[in-house]
Design an enzyme around this catalytic site. Structure first.
Site, PDB file in Angstrom:
ATOM      1  N   GLU A  89      66.461  27.910  -8.932  1.00  0.00           N
ATOM      2  CA  GLU A  89      66.321  28.330 -10.619  1.00  0.00           C
ATOM      3  C   GLU A  89      65.443  27.915 -11.223  1.00  0.00           C
ATOM      4  O   GLU A  89      64.185  27.592 -11.762  1.00  0.00           O
ATOM      5  CB  GLU A  89      67.411  28.775 -11.029  1.00  0.00           C
ATOM      6  N   ARG A 173      69.703  22.841   9.739  1.00  0.00           N
ATOM      7  CA  ARG A 173      70.126  22.859   8.209  1.00  0.00           C
ATOM      8  C   ARG A 173      69.880  24.063   7.967  1.00  0.00           C
ATOM      9  O   ARG A 173      70.485  25.164   7.102  1.00  0.00           O
ATOM     10  CB  ARG A 173      69.259  21.805   7.049  1.00  0.00           C
ATOM     11  N   HIS A 195      61.245  24.413 -23.983  1.00  0.00           N
ATOM     12  CA  HIS A 195      61.547  25.793 -23.115  1.00  0.00           C
ATOM     13  C   HIS A 195      62.606  26.146 -22.549  1.00  0.00           C
ATOM     14  O   HIS A 195      63.219  26.995 -22.061  1.00  0.00           O
ATOM     15  CB  HIS A 195      60.097  26.051 -22.228  1.00  0.00           C
ATOM     16  N   ARG A 200      67.650  28.892 -20.696  1.00  0.00           N
ATOM     17  CA  ARG A 200      68.598  28.337 -19.476  1.00  0.00           C
ATOM     18  C   ARG A 200      69.889  28.132 -20.652  1.00  0.00           C
ATOM     19  O   ARG A 200      70.785  27.818 -19.620  1.00  0.00           O
ATOM     20  CB  ARG A 200      68.877  27.384 -18.272  1.00  0.00           C
TER      21      ARG A 200
END
Length: 246
Positions: A89, A173, A195, A200
Site C-alpha cells: 500500500e 520466497r 499527502h 493514510r
C-alpha cells in the site's frame, strides 16, 4: 550458491511496527526562504537565520491557499519495519518518495510475522467505500491468532526446506505470506508526507474523511510524530487547514 538456513530459527510474532527517523534536513524555515524567493530574490536567504515563529502566518497562508512547492525544500529519511502488505500500500505513494527495501533475492528472510493485537478491530461492516470496523469477539481474536501463527510456521518451514535443498532464495520466497515483516528506507519531503497522512490516517481535524487500513495508519502516526517535532509550525498549519496537502 544458496547459504544453508539456520536450523534454530523460530518464528517471531509482532503486532507493532517500527518507524525511526534516521536522517533529516527539515525545518519550518525551509518553507519560508523557499516561498520568499518569489518576492525577495537572494534576500530570502536571510530567513535561514530568522525565527520562523514570527512568520507562521505566511506558512498558514501557503497551506490554506495551497501554494505547495515551498513545502518540498526539505528531506526526511525513515527506517520502517512492517508487514509486506503495508509496503504494498505504501508504495502507491510515488510522487516525492524514494524507497529501498530489503531483498528476498539477496538475503534469507527472517521469520518475523504480523499477528493483530487485542486492540485491532477485526469485523468489517457495510459495503466498500462506506464501511466501518468493529471490535471482534474473544473467540475471533483467538481464532485469528492461532490460524495465522500456524500458517506462518508452516510457510516458513517450507521456505527453509527449499533453501536446505539448494533452491534459490528468489524461488523459495514465493511460499512466504504478506504478513512477513520487511524493512525499508523511505525518503520524502513535507509535502509528500502530508499527502500520505491525508490518505493514510484518520484525524478529527481532517476535512476529507479517509478509511485507511489500521496497520499502515500505525506507520503514518509514528512518521507524523517525528515530523511534528521537526516542523511544528507547518504541522500545525496542516491540521488547522483540514489536513489536506497543499
Amino acid at each position: 550458491m544458496t547459504e544453508s538456513p539456520t536450523e534454530t530459527e523460530k518464528p517471531e510474532f509482532r503486532s507493532d511496527v517500527t518507524v525511526e527517523l534516521v536522517k533529516h534536513s527539515a525545518a519550518d524555515s525551509d518553507v519560508l526562504w523557499a516561498a520568499r524567493v518569489s518576492t525577495a530574490g537572494e534576500q530570502s536567504l536571510e530567513e535561514l537565520t530568522k525565527d520562523p515563529e514570527r512568520s507562521k502566518g505566511l506558512i498558514n497562508f501557503l497551506m490554506r491557499d495551497r501554494h505547495g512547492s515551498p513545502f518540498e525544500h526539505n528531506s526526511m529519511t525513515f527506517f520502517i519495519s512492517a508487514p509486506i502488505f503495508v509496503f504494498r500500500e505504501f508504495m502507491r505513494h510515488r510522487v516525492g518518495w524514494s524507497y529501498n527495501e530489503e531483498s528476498g533475492r539477496y538475503r534469507q528472510l527472517q521469520p518475523v510475522f504480523y499477528v493483530p493485537g487485542e486492540a485491532r478491530k477485526l469485523v468489517q461492516q457495510g459495503r466498500p467505500g462506506k464501511y466501518e470496523f468493529v471490535e471482534g469477539t474473544q473467540a475471533q481474536h483467538e481464532l485469528t491468532g492461532r490460524v495465522m501463527e500456524d500458517a506462518y510456521r508452516h510457510a516458513y518451514e517450507a521456505y527453509q526446506e527449499m533453501l536446505s535443498a539448494g533452491v534459490a532464495r528468489e524461488v523459495a520466497r514465493s511460499v512466504l505470506p504478506v504478513g512477513l515483516f520487511s524493512s525499508m528506507y523511505a525518503t520524502c519531503n513535507a509535502r509528500s508526507l502530508m499527502h500520505f497522512l491525508g490518505l493514510r490516517t484518520q484525524h478529527e481535524q481532517a476535512a476529507v474523511p479517509t478509511f485507511p487500513q489500521r496497520e499502515i495508519e500505525m506507520v503514518g502516526e509514528r512518521m507524523e510524530e517525528h515530523w511534528a517535532r521537526l516542523m511544528p509550525l507547518t504541522h500545525a498549519a496542516f491540521n488547522a487547514n483540514g489536513r489536506v496537502a497543499p
